[in-house]
Design an enzyme around this catalytic site. Structure first.
Site, PDB file in Angstrom:
ATOM      1  N   HIS A  86       0.999  -1.288  -0.014  1.00 21.11           N
ATOM      2  CA  HIS A  86      -0.067   0.026  -0.098  1.00 21.11           C
ATOM      3  C   HIS A  86       0.923   1.044  -0.075  1.00 21.11           C
ATOM      4  CE1 HIS A  86      -3.677   2.172   1.494  1.00 21.11           C
ATOM      5  NE2 HIS A  86      -2.637   2.914   1.768  1.00 21.11           N
ATOM      6  N   GLU A  87       1.959   1.361   0.880  1.00 20.83           N
ATOM      7  CA  GLU A  87       2.598   2.495   0.955  1.00 20.83           C
ATOM      8  C   GLU A  87       3.602   2.793  -0.332  1.00 20.83           C
ATOM      9  OE1 GLU A  87       1.911   4.470   3.066  1.00 20.83           O
ATOM     10  OE2 GLU A  87       0.547   3.328   4.584  1.00 20.83           O
ATOM     11  N   GLU A 142      -4.527   7.784  -3.101  1.00 18.99           N
ATOM     12  CA  GLU A 142      -5.010   6.613  -2.507  1.00 18.99           C
ATOM     13  C   GLU A 142      -5.255   5.635  -3.736  1.00 18.99           C
ATOM     14  OE1 GLU A 142      -5.139   5.217   0.361  1.00 18.99           O
ATOM     15  OE2 GLU A 142      -4.196   7.187   1.374  1.00 18.99           O
ATOM     16  N   HIS A 169       1.656   4.796  -2.778  1.00 14.78           N
ATOM     17  CA  HIS A 169       2.132   6.164  -2.673  1.00 14.78           C
ATOM     18  C   HIS A 169       3.397   6.683  -2.981  1.00 14.78           C
ATOM     19  CE1 HIS A 169      -1.614   7.194  -0.356  1.00 14.78           C
ATOM     20  NE2 HIS A 169      -1.344   6.125   0.535  1.00 14.78           N
TER      21      HIS A 169
END
Length: 491
Positions: free
Chosen positions: A256-257, A286, A260
């Site tokens: 997830h990170e 997101e 980003h």
């Protein structure tokens, strides 16, 4: 130099100073000694004061007035759009308020972390009330008579309105709830049984980060209470966390990170240290973290590859084959924690927070009543009771950091990701074959070229429309979830 050149030189220094302030925040959550909190809050307040003075400098107004907007190319016009927006917002906020917010949220983070560890909301409530009061004051100044919560959302998703988001979320809820009820009526697939050692989890997390294209020459992975990504350009850092009983927490927080971080690393290098050198909004940000984590990372194809990596790292960990592993990764089950939630129920966690924080900012909900309001809403939405504050109102870092208006961008990002994934599958017909080999390059290159490289060049809605070929809609996300979980659970 021309007025435009002078403005951009001034802006470059402002962006550089903002990067330094961001690094102070990163350090606070990863490496700072606990006893340094008070000093760090003063350092951050001082930095915010300097940044506010620069963003509010009368010289910016003079340069903007002197520049011939029509003589600029599209990139120059986009620079001015961001600078003018920042300038106009900064003019509405007193410097003392900006510094007070930076100081209080720095202190609040430390108090929240201790209250979370102690499962003691009452220890955090007075500080949270102070943070909310400051954000209400800021929102009122920015709103200029309009909706205060809309003004706060605009920090994270420019031009978004709470009423529009509420309508979109209202359209999401019925199909999500119906699908969840159908799924939860089926037998629950087996999960993992630990323990899984921390060093193995971190080794595999770094392998996943590399597989998704994270550039370790311009980044690093550390541990934090709440995973996050920080920085832009040539210094983009991520954090994750480990749980000996749940390696998916570590692996999928990392992916997830990385979503980003890759967005920031892949922005056109010509935009570095300019207003275009960061992701254009948190909703678009997101969309990248969620499509990396879910549509790609939790796909049958990629989890087949990940299963082999898990066996190489941990040996026989009790899951028979790739299909059983895919079911375990996507297991729909009751749980308290948003960041550990399955893909199907995640948005229901966000909608809960969206409604509660709107009530907090409007004054309809007092901080003293927040814990009970959370617990009541959670039981109504999920069908079981919160057992302790760290699994409830204290689980997220956002409110301690004053990030009111941020939560709705998580669900908006999921909607954007649904639109992008639909276009991606058409553009890369061999996607599943690639992911099955642990090769994400087809997907990540498409996202880089069609979205990430643009940084802040386009508005949030424009960049999604350009990449996906259609206006943002919740329908692709709902269709994707229906297809995936209907297949998984044999509905």
């Amino acid at each position: 130099m021309s007025a435009f050149e002078e403005l951009m030189a001034f802006q470059r220094d402002t962006e550089a100073l903002a990067g330094v302030a961001g690094r102070l925040g990163w350090d606070q959550e990863t490496m700072m000694p606990r006893g340094s909190a008070d000093q760090r809050s003063e350092e951050l307040a001082a930095m915010e004061g300097v940044l506010h003075q620069r963003r509010n400098s009368p010289r910016i107004g003079e340069w903007l007035a002197a520049i011939d907007h029509d003589a600029l190319d599209a990139v120059g016009k986009a620079h001015l759009r961001h600078i003018r927006r920042s300038f106009e917002r900064a003019q509405k906020i007193p410097e003392a308020l900006a510094s007070a917010l930076a100081r209080k949220t720095s202190q609040s983070h430390v108090i929240w972390a201790q209250a979370r560890a102690d499962d003691d909301f009452a220890a955090f409530a007075p500080t949270l009330a102070e943070v909310i009061a400051l954000r209400q004051e800021e929102g009122a100044a920015l709103a200029d008579g309009g909706d205060v919560y809309d003004a706060l959302i605009d920090d994270y998703e420019p031009q978004a309105k709470a009423s529009d988001l509420a309508a979109m979320f209202g359209a999401l809820r019925p199909r999500l709830v119906a699908l969840r009820e159908a799924v939860l009526a089926q037998p629950v697939p087996a999960g993992l049984e630990g323990p899984f050692d921390e060093s193995g989890q971190m080794k595999l997390a770094r392998a996943c980060a590399k597989a998704f294209g994270y550039d370790f020459k311009r980044g690093r992975v550390d541990k934090a209470v709440h995973p996050f990504s920080s920085g832009s350009g040539d210094d983009v850092r991520i954090t994750t966390r480990t749980n000996p009983l749940d390696p998916f927490n570590c692996l999928y927080s990392t992916i997830h990170e990385v979503g980003h971080a890759c967005y920031e690393q892949n922005i056109d290098a010509a935009y570095r240290l300019t207003p275009l050198g960061q992701g254009v909004s948190m909703g678009v940000h997101e969309s990248q973290s969620r499509i990396y984590e879910n549509q790609l990372g939790r796909s049958r194809a990629f989890t087949g590859w990940l299963y082999g990596q898990m066996r190489d790292t941990f040996g026989d960990f009790g899951v028979a084959d790739e299909d059983a592993f895919y079911a375990a990764v996507n297991r729909v089950h009751n749980g308290y924690i948003r960041t550990e939630s399955d893909e199907l129920q995640y948005n229901l966690h966000v909608l809960l927070r969206f409604d509660l924080e709107r009530a907090l900012i409007s004054g309809d909900l007092a901080v003293s009543d927040l814990e009970s309001a959370w617990n009541d809403r959670f039981e109504a939405d999920f069908g079981f009771a919160v057992d302790k504050p760290s699994n409830g109102v204290l689980q997220d870092v956002h409110w301690s950091a004053g990030l009111f208006g941020y939560f709705p961008t998580y669900s908006l990002g999921n909607v954007y990701a649904g639109c992008l994934y639909q276009a991606l599958r058409s553009a890369v017909p061999t996607l599943d074959d690639q992911l099955a080999q642990g090769d994400t390059s087809g997907a990540t290159a498409w996202l880089r070229d069609n979205l990430q490289t643009h940084g802040g060049l386009y508005t949030p809605r424009e960049v999604i429309e350009r990449a996906s070929g259609a206006a943002p809609s919740e329908a692709p996300l709902l269709d994707y979830l229906d297809e995936k979980f209907t297949g998984l659970y044999g509905l």
